[in-house]
Design an enzyme around this catalytic site. Structure first.
Site, PDB file in Angstrom:
ATOM      1  N   ASP A  42     -26.775 -16.569  53.390  1.00  0.00           N
ATOM      2  CA  ASP A  42     -28.078 -16.154  52.624  1.00  0.00           C
ATOM      3  C   ASP A  42     -29.026 -17.239  53.737  1.00  0.00           C
ATOM      4  O   ASP A  42     -29.728 -17.419  52.728  1.00  0.00           O
ATOM      5  CB  ASP A  42     -27.021 -16.467  51.587  1.00  0.00           C
ATOM      6  CG  ASP A  42     -26.312 -17.842  51.770  1.00  0.00           C
ATOM      7  OD1 ASP A  42     -26.194 -18.340  52.547  1.00  0.00           O
ATOM      8  OD2 ASP A  42     -26.023 -18.281  50.169  1.00  0.00           O
ATOM      9  N   SER A  43     -28.980 -17.773  53.972  1.00  0.00           N
ATOM     10  CA  SER A  43     -28.835 -19.111  55.308  1.00  0.00           C
ATOM     11  C   SER A  43     -30.262 -18.222  55.187  1.00  0.00           C
ATOM     12  O   SER A  43     -31.832 -18.633  55.766  1.00  0.00           O
ATOM     13  CB  SER A  43     -28.585 -19.585  57.014  1.00  0.00           C
ATOM     14  OG  SER A  43     -28.684 -18.504  57.172  1.00  0.00           O
ATOM     15  N   ASP A  81     -23.711 -11.711  52.413  1.00  0.00           N
ATOM     16  CA  ASP A  81     -22.709 -12.838  51.610  1.00  0.00           C
ATOM     17  C   ASP A  81     -23.444 -12.816  50.857  1.00  0.00           C
ATOM     18  O   ASP A  81     -24.188 -11.852  50.223  1.00  0.00           O
ATOM     19  CB  ASP A  81     -23.799 -14.343  51.904  1.00  0.00           C
ATOM     20  CG  ASP A  81     -23.060 -15.545  52.248  1.00  0.00           C
ATOM     21  OD1 ASP A  81     -22.362 -16.021  52.511  1.00  0.00           O
ATOM     22  OD2 ASP A  81     -24.156 -15.873  53.633  1.00  0.00           O
ATOM     23  N   LYS A 110     -19.044 -11.952  51.339  1.00  0.00           N
ATOM     24  CA  LYS A 110     -18.568 -13.663  51.579  1.00  0.00           C
ATOM     25  C   LYS A 110     -18.732 -14.683  50.471  1.00  0.00           C
ATOM     26  O   LYS A 110     -19.671 -14.217  50.282  1.00  0.00           O
ATOM     27  CB  LYS A 110     -18.738 -13.899  53.021  1.00  0.00           C
ATOM     28  CG  LYS A 110     -18.753 -15.510  53.179  1.00  0.00           C
ATOM     29  CD  LYS A 110     -18.542 -16.507  54.225  1.00  0.00           C
ATOM     30  CE  LYS A 110     -20.272 -16.754  54.776  1.00  0.00           C
ATOM     31  NZ  LYS A 110     -21.876 -17.319  54.020  1.00  0.00           N
ATOM     32  N   GLU A 112     -19.323 -17.555  48.478  1.00  0.00           N
ATOM     33  CA  GLU A 112     -18.371 -19.476  48.364  1.00  0.00           C
ATOM     34  C   GLU A 112     -18.045 -19.601  47.398  1.00  0.00           C
ATOM     35  O   GLU A 112     -17.839 -19.344  46.134  1.00  0.00           O
ATOM     36  CB  GLU A 112     -20.078 -20.312  48.594  1.00  0.00           C
ATOM     37  CG  GLU A 112     -21.170 -20.297  49.785  1.00  0.00           C
ATOM     38  CD  GLU A 112     -22.184 -20.785  49.944  1.00  0.00           C
ATOM     39  OE1 GLU A 112     -22.194 -21.563  49.076  1.00  0.00           O
ATOM     40  OE2 GLU A 112     -22.486 -20.171  51.098  1.00  0.00           O
ATOM     41  N   GLU A 179     -16.665 -24.599  56.580  1.00  0.00           N
ATOM     42  CA  GLU A 179     -18.269 -26.035  56.596  1.00  0.00           C
ATOM     43  C   GLU A 179     -18.246 -27.446  56.744  1.00  0.00           C
ATOM     44  O   GLU A 179     -17.906 -27.580  55.694  1.00  0.00           O
ATOM     45  CB  GLU A 179     -19.243 -24.911  55.629  1.00  0.00           C
ATOM     46  CG  GLU A 179     -21.025 -25.755  56.851  1.00  0.00           C
ATOM     47  CD  GLU A 179     -21.896 -24.604  55.940  1.00  0.00           C
ATOM     48  OE1 GLU A 179     -21.632 -23.348  55.607  1.00  0.00           O
ATOM     49  OE2 GLU A 179     -22.995 -25.342  55.832  1.00  0.00           O
TER      50      GLU A 179
END
Ligand code: KIV
Length: 262
Positions: A42-43, A81, A110, A112, A179
């Protein structure tokens, strides 16, 4: 690389390499490299769309970029993501988002976050979709964390991260991103779980590493956090090539006769 290879690599102490990939032509290049797997992170909201945080990534964006990557990535394993809040709006919403990303060509999603995601993770895994966890600095919670800060520096928080990693493994995650945590904690988490950890700013003792492709290519020379290594001077490579092209156009050097139709 297939899903089973993640566990095998950890057992054999072979490191896993992952890079982000957001578009088709980059996926085509990466499909010919030896990198193990691709992350449609999602970056992309920041790197590709210029937003100031990943909070702005939407399901539509993730779906569109995942599909573009999947059409160029050959047999690379693709993780996509789950965007901001998509796992916190109830199971039907989460499952609809998973469906869209998998139909777009992802092989895993993924997610978070900490233990509040366990129920949704179990549900997605039970539905047959591989889930990668993400602990430590979780950029979707940036406003709660108060900025991009190293996580787990004190013992209590470090113990919490180790505990969360165990819980994510028990919930069925096949791997997890770690991270921005101290090197020691990166090693402790990796030793505490049987699934591979993929670090970014988590030191050398994780089971693999992930970087944002544009960061490792050095396309933004001013972005150089401690954990990042520039593997190319991408900013200069692109700028010099375009300036060379421009100069050839204005001097009439381009196109030459061999580059023209008779
Ligand atoms: O979105 C992303 O690029 C990520 C990596 C930083 C792991 O989640």
């Amino acid at each position: 690389m297939k899903i089973q290879d993640f566990a095998k690599k950890k057992q054999n102490r072979e490191k896993i390499s992952m890079v982000t990939c957001y578009d088709h032509w980059t996926a085509q290049i990466l499909s010919e490299t030896e990198v193990d797997c691709l992350l449609v992170g999602d970056s992309l909201a920041v790197v590709m769309h210029g937003f100031d945080s990943t909070v702005h990534a939407t399901t539509e964006m993730m779906e569109l970029h995942t599909a573009a990557v999947a059409r160029g990535a050959g047999d690379k394993f693709i993780v996509a993501d789950m965007p901001f809040l998509s796992c916190s709006k109830g199971l039907p919403y989460a499952m609809e988002t998973v469906h869209r990303l998998m139909a777009a060509g992802a092989h895993a999603v993924k997610i978070e976050g900490d233990t509040h995601q366990l129920e949704v993770i179990r549900h997605i895994v039970d539905a047959g979709v591989p889930v990668m966890g993400h602990l430590g600095l979780t950029p979707q919670s940036i406003h709660n964390l108060g900025g991009h800060k190293v996580q787990g520096k004190d013992e209590a928080r470090a113990a919490q991260i180790i505990d969360s990693a165990r819980k994510l493994e028990a919930a069925g995650c096949f791997s997890l991103v770690l991270e921005c945590v101290p090197t020691k904690l990166g090693g402790c988490v990796s030793a505490a779980v049987g699934i591979p950890t993929i670090g970014i700013g988590a030191g050398p003792n994780t089971d693999g590493q992930v970087l944002v492709l544009q960061d490792l290519l050095g396309v933004n020379p001013n972005f150089k956090p401690k954990f990042l290594r520039h593997y190319a001077a991408g900013y200069n490579v692109v700028g010099d090539a375009v300036n060379h092209y421009h100069s050839d156009v204005v001097t009439g050097e381009f196109p030459a006769l061999v580059e023209s139709y008779r």
